[in-house]
Design an enzyme around this catalytic site. Structure first.
Site, PDB file in Angstrom:
ATOM      1  CE  LYS A  72      -3.819  -2.078   2.612  1.00 19.95           C
ATOM      2  NZ  LYS A  72      -4.886  -1.936   1.615  1.00 19.95           N
TER       3      LYS A  72
ATOM      4  CG  ASP B 280      -8.150  -5.391   6.158  1.00 16.21           C
ATOM      5  OD1 ASP B 280      -9.306  -5.049   5.861  1.00 16.21           O
ATOM      6  OD2 ASP B 280      -7.363  -5.885   5.339  1.00 16.21           O
TER       7      ASP B 280
ATOM      8  NE  ARG C 258     -10.746  -9.608  -3.655  1.00 18.66           N
ATOM      9  CZ  ARG C 258     -11.024  -8.613  -4.491  1.00 18.66           C
ATOM     10  NH1 ARG C 258     -11.199  -8.874  -5.779  1.00 18.66           N
ATOM     11  NH2 ARG C 258     -11.139  -7.383  -4.067  1.00 18.66           N
TER      12      ARG C 258
END
Length: 518
Positions: free
Chosen positions: A292, A303, A366
C-alpha cells in the site's frame, strides 16, 4: 461498562450528577420531548423558550447544558437533540419504539449525552419511553456512547482512563422504565449483552497489530468460548497446511505471525435452523508485495473488523440464549511482504480445490474468506453471511457510514438489508452483475483474484460467490466504509473501531430463531 437501571423515580428527587432530557425540532422552534414533563414544570413550563434562548433548536446531535431548577437534587440538566418532532399521524410507523420517537433518534441522543457526561458518577435519562423498544434503544445509545478505548493511555495515577483523564459515565438510570416489567427488563438485558460484545469488538479493532496477532485473537476467542459455553476449534498453520487451506496460508505466508482459522459454535437444544457467519480477520494489512502507498497503512489494524463482528455476534447469541444454531468462522492472517510472501503471479490451491491466480496481493481478504466460506459450506447451514472490510470501491460507492449487501438470493439480501436498517446500521443492497465475472478469467488458473477495476466491490462479491456451496443461501456484507471511523465522534459512534455489523448479525439470528428468516 456503564451500569444500567430502570427507575420510576421523579426527576426532581433523584440524586444524580445530571438529568438528560430530549428536545425535538418543532415547526415553531424547539419542543420539550415526553419524559421531561417534571423538568419543564420546574421551569414554569418555559423550558423550550429557555433552550431556544440558549441557541438550541432540537437538531439531531445538538447538546445544551443548563443549571437544574431550584429543588432538584441533580445540579445539571442536559438537553439533547432528537431531530424532527414525530408526526402524530405517522407515529405508529416509526421504527421499533412502539410509536413516537424513532429508535435510532433515541440511540443517537442517548449516545451524545453519555459521551458528554464522561467523568460523571450517575446520570438520569428522562428521554421519551413508550415501551420496551424505547428502553432498548436508549440503553444501547448509553452503552455505545460511553465507550472509550484507553488501554494504552495512563493517567497520572497510573490507571487507564478516558482521553481527558476521566472515566466513562459510571451509571445511567432510565426514567420511565419499569423495574418489575418483564418486557422492560428483557429489553435492558438484551441491550447490555449486545453492547458489551459490540464494545469488545471495538476493543479488538482498536488494539495495535503488534498485540493482536492471529494467535492472540484466537486465544481471546478461546477464552470467550470457555466463559460462555461455546465450542471452539483453532487450526494453526500446521493444521491449515494439512487441511489444504491455500488461501489463508498464502496470505499469511509473509508474516512471522502465523495464520489461524477459528471456528466458534453455539448450539441451542431446540434450534431448527443453522446460521454460519464468516469474518475477514486480517490483523494487519500492508498490502503484501503489492504494498500500500504511504498514507494508506496507518489504520490497517482495522482490517479484521469482519472477524471481530462475527466473534461478537456469536457470543451475543449465546448470551441471549437464542433458539438458533450459530457457527462463526474467523479467518485470521497478517498480510506482510517478505521473502516468503505470496507474489503477484503466484497460483494458490484453495481449500475448495479451485486454483486462484493472485494478480494483486492487496486483494487478500477474498482469499482468506474463500477458504472459510468453503469450510462453512461443508456443514450445509441454512444461510451463510460473510462480513469484511473488503474493498475501497465500496467506500467510493457508499461513503464512510453505509455498508453494502450482496447475495445469491434477492429475498435474503432484502432480509439482511432490512435487519441492518432496523437496528440502526445504514446499509444498501448491491447487485452481482454476471458480466463482471468474465474479468476474473485466468489463463493459468480456475479464477483470478482481480477483475475489472470499475465495480471492484461487486467483482469481489462475485469472487466470493464461487466458494459458496451449491444451493446454500449466502450474503456478503462489505463494511469497509463504516468499520473504522477516522472522523469525529457522532451519535453513539466513537472514533476508531465502530463494531459495524454486530447488531445486524444478532438481529438476523433473532429473526431466524423466530422463524422469520427470508
Amino acid at each position: 461498562m456503564t451500569a444500567l437501571t430502570l427507575s420510576t423515580a421523579a426527576a426532581p428527587g433523584l440524586r444524580a450528577d445530571a438529568i438528560v432530557i430530549g428536545v425535538a425540532k418543532g415547526a415553531q422552534g424547539p419542543v420539550v420531548a415526553p419524559g421531561a414533563e417534571a423538568v419543564d414544570k420546574a421551569y414554569d413550563g418555559r423550558l423550550a423558550g429557555v433552550l431556544e434562548t440558549l441557541g438550541a433548536s432540537g437538531a439531531e446531535g445538538e447538546l445544551t447544558k443548563l443549571p437544574a431548577p431550584a429543588g432538584f437534587k441533580a445540579p445539571l440538566v442536559v438537553a439533547v437533540g432528537l431531530g424532527a418532532e414525530p408526526d402524530a399521524e405517522n407515529a405508529d410507523a416509526t421504527e421499533d419504539t412502539d410509536g413516537g420517537y424513532d429508535a435510532e433518534a433515541l440511540r443517537k441522543a442517548a449516545g451524545v449525552a453519555a459521551r458528554a457526561l464522561t467523568g460523571c458518577r450517575k446520570a438520569a435519562f428522562a428521554l421519551p419511553v413508550d415501551g420496551p423498544g424505547a428502553i432498548g434503544a436508549i440503553a444501547e445509545g448509553v452503552l455505545l456512547g460511553a465507550y472509550a478505548f484507553d488501554v494504552y493511555k495512563e493517567a497520572a495515577n497510573g490507571s487507564a482512563k478516558a482521553k481527558n483523564g476521566k472515566a466513562p459515565l459510571a451509571e445511567a438510570a432510565l426514567l420511565g422504565g419499569k423495574p418489575r416489567d418483564a418486557a422492560h427488563k428483557a429489553a435492558l438485558a438484551r441491550a447490555a449483552a449486545v453492547c458489551e460484545e459490540l464494545n469488545r469488538a471495538r476493543d479488538l479493532i482498536n488494539t495495535p497489530p503488534n498485540d493482536l496477532t492471529p494467535a492472540a485473537f484466537a486465544e481471546i476467542a478461546q477464552a470467550a468460548a470457555k466463559e460462555h459455553g461455546l465450542k471452539v476449534q483453532v487450526l494453526d498453520d500446521k493444521a491449515l497446511l494439512k487441511g489444504g487451506y491455500g488461501g489463508i496460508l498464502g496470505v499469511g505466508g509473509g508474516s512471522a505471525a502465523t495464520p489461524r482459522l477459528v471456528k466458534l459454535t453455539y448450539k441451542h437444544p431446540k434450534a431448527e435452523k443453522h446460521l454460519a457467519y464468516v469474518g475477514k480477520g486480517i490483523t494487519y494489512d500492508s498490502g503484501g508485495i503489492s504494498l500500500k502507498p504511504a498514507g494508506h497503512n496507518e489504520t490497517m489494524k482495522c482490517d479484521m473488523s469482519g472477524a471481530a463482528a462475527v466473534f461478537a455476534a456469536v457470543v451475543a447469541a449465546a448470551r441471549l440464549g437464542l433458539e438458533v444454531n450459530v457457527t462463526g468462522w474467523l479467518a485470521l492472517a497478517e498480510n506482510m511482504p517478505s521473502g516468503s510472501a505470496v507474489r503477484p503471479g503466484d497460483v494458490l490451491r484453495m481449500y475448495s480445490g479451485k486454483s486462484v491466480e493472485v494478480l494483486n496481493t492487496d486483494a487478500e481478504g477474498r482469499l482468506v474468506l474463500a477458504d472459510a466460506l468453503w469450510a462453512a459450506s461443508q456443514e450445509n447451514p441454512d444461510a451463510i453471511v460473510d462480513v469484511a472490510t473488503l474493498t475501497g470501491a465500496m467506500v467510493l460507492a457508499l461513503g464512510s457510514r453505509t455498508f453494502g449487501v450482496m447475495a445469491n438470493d434477492d429475498a435474503f439480501r432484502s432480509t439482511v438489508h432490512e435487519a441492518a436498517e432496523e437496528v440502526g446500521e445504514p446499509a444498501w443492497p448491491m447487485p452481482l452483475p454476471e458480466h463482471l465475472r468474465k474479468g476474473m478469467d485466468s489463463p493459468v488458473a480456475d479464477i483470478a483474484n482481480m477483475g475489472e477495476r470499475m465495480g471492484g466491490g461487486l467483482v469481489a462479491g462475485l469472487f466470493l460467490r464461487e466458494f459458496v456451496g451449491e444451493g446454500i443461501t449466502w450474503a456478503h456484507v462489505d463494511i469497509a466504509g463504516p468499520a473504522f471511523n477516522e472522523g469525529g465522534e457522532f451519535g453513539y459512534t466513537p472514533k476508531g473501531g465502530t463494531g459495524s455489523g454486530v447488531r445486524t448479525l444478532v438481529r438476523l439470528a433473532e429473526l431466524t430463531a423466530a422463524g422469520d428468516l427470508g
